[in-house]
Motif scaffolding. Sequence first.
Motif, short mmCIF file in Angstrom:
data_model
loop_
_atom_site.label_atom_id
_atom_site.label_comp_id
_atom_site.label_asym_id
_atom_site.label_seq_id
_atom_site.Cartn_x
_atom_site.Cartn_y
_atom_site.Cartn_z
N ALA A 10 15.41 155.39 -4.65
CA ALA A 10 15.75 156.70 -4.09
C ALA A 10 17.22 156.76 -3.65
O ALA A 10 18.00 157.59 -4.13
CB ALA A 10 14.82 157.02 -2.93
N SER A 14 20.29 158.03 -6.08
CA SER A 14 21.04 159.23 -5.66
C SER A 14 22.53 158.95 -5.62
O SER A 14 23.34 159.74 -6.13
CB SER A 14 20.55 159.69 -4.28
N VAL A 47 18.00 167.71 -7.91
CA VAL A 47 18.71 168.21 -6.73
C VAL A 47 18.41 169.70 -6.61
O VAL A 47 17.77 170.28 -7.50
CB VAL A 47 20.23 167.94 -6.86
N LEU A 133 20.29 160.40 4.02
CA LEU A 133 20.13 160.86 2.64
C LEU A 133 18.65 161.04 2.32
O LEU A 133 18.01 160.15 1.75
CB LEU A 133 20.79 159.85 1.69
N CYS A 135 15.62 161.51 0.34
CA CYS A 135 15.43 161.40 -1.11
C CYS A 135 14.14 160.63 -1.36
O CYS A 135 13.58 160.02 -0.46
CB CYS A 135 16.61 160.68 -1.76
N ALA A 145 16.55 164.33 -4.67
CA ALA A 145 17.43 164.39 -3.50
C ALA A 145 17.60 165.85 -3.11
O ALA A 145 18.45 166.56 -3.65
CB ALA A 145 18.78 163.76 -3.83
N THR A 151 24.75 166.07 -0.96
CA THR A 151 23.49 165.36 -1.20
C THR A 151 23.11 164.49 -0.01
O THR A 151 21.92 164.26 0.22
CB THR A 151 23.61 164.52 -2.48
N GLY A 152 24.08 164.01 0.74
CA GLY A 152 23.79 163.16 1.89
C GLY A 152 25.04 162.91 2.70
O GLY A 152 26.16 163.25 2.29
#
Length: 334
Positions: A10, A14, A47, A133, A135, A145, A151-152
């Motif tokens: 994960a 990502s 995403v 993050l 995910c 994610a 994304t994080g």
Amino acid sequence: MRYIIIGSGAVGGSIGGRLHESGRAVVLVARGAHFEALRDNGLRLTVPTGTLTLDVPVVPRPEDVELREDDVLVLAVKTQDSVAALDAWAARPVAGGGTAGERLPLVCAQNGVENERLALRRFREVYGMCVVLPCSHLNPGEVVAPCGPNTGALVIGRYGTGPDDTARRIADDLEKARFLAPVAADVMRWKYGKLLGNHANVVEAVCGSASDGAARDLVARAQAEGAATLDAAGIAYASGPEITELRGGTVDPQPIPGQRARSSSWQSLARGAGSIETDYLNGEIVLLGRQHGVPTPVNAALQHAARESVRQSREPGGLTAEELSRRITAGVTG
């Protein structure tokens, strides 16, 4: 700089997927069915804007990568798998002479606070990363994610010495790959703060959810023990509001149809991974509590329940929060 992602589930998937998408050189390292799916079909990274199919180079073993002097190793395995991974990579030769442990930076993109110490025994340059993050990785070749526009949030800093040029270069690459990546003078302060937040992981994993009243009470009690223990040990940690502020407005959950965010510990039980990282999350608080004379019965009970769930091959939700609370009252903490 080329990024070698050791553990491409994960978190690793990502980070590696987004870096590859942004034009950075990336090699994913994966095993078994996940490796085969990545090799045959590429990484499917879902995403909020859709599913990306990314043809990222992937290998199953350290021996399959010829390391270069501009490589960065990103360790993204669970802590219980760190020693084996570190031992496998530290002695690998690097073009031009020397070994990875002597010449290459290693970033611990992991929960918990033990990995950096383990890594520093084997690598000269170790960087901590506080990973915020959300995910998931439940199927071979697939990572979800569900946050945006970034994304994080990945707080990075050199372990023990603070920020340096390498940390800043990595952070710059991450920022260009849709991550918020502040460079911190004391990255472990952020990681200890995240450790308290991760106390919910095992409750969600063992009970199936951490959202009902009894489960929320367990999480709150575990976190109160954690904060008291860190205070007694004199360990600084970022507060919950600080971590919320870090991600606020830039790393926001954006629901993806058919997907639900789950903790890494929940995913370990759901996949039948055969291990869980609770010994290095709640177990870290148990360890510090024993060292500094702070009772930690809630965290000890949660640690015991996680081990029991793995040993008995339970899926998430094998125990109720009420049952765990009764065990704590009865003093059944493993």
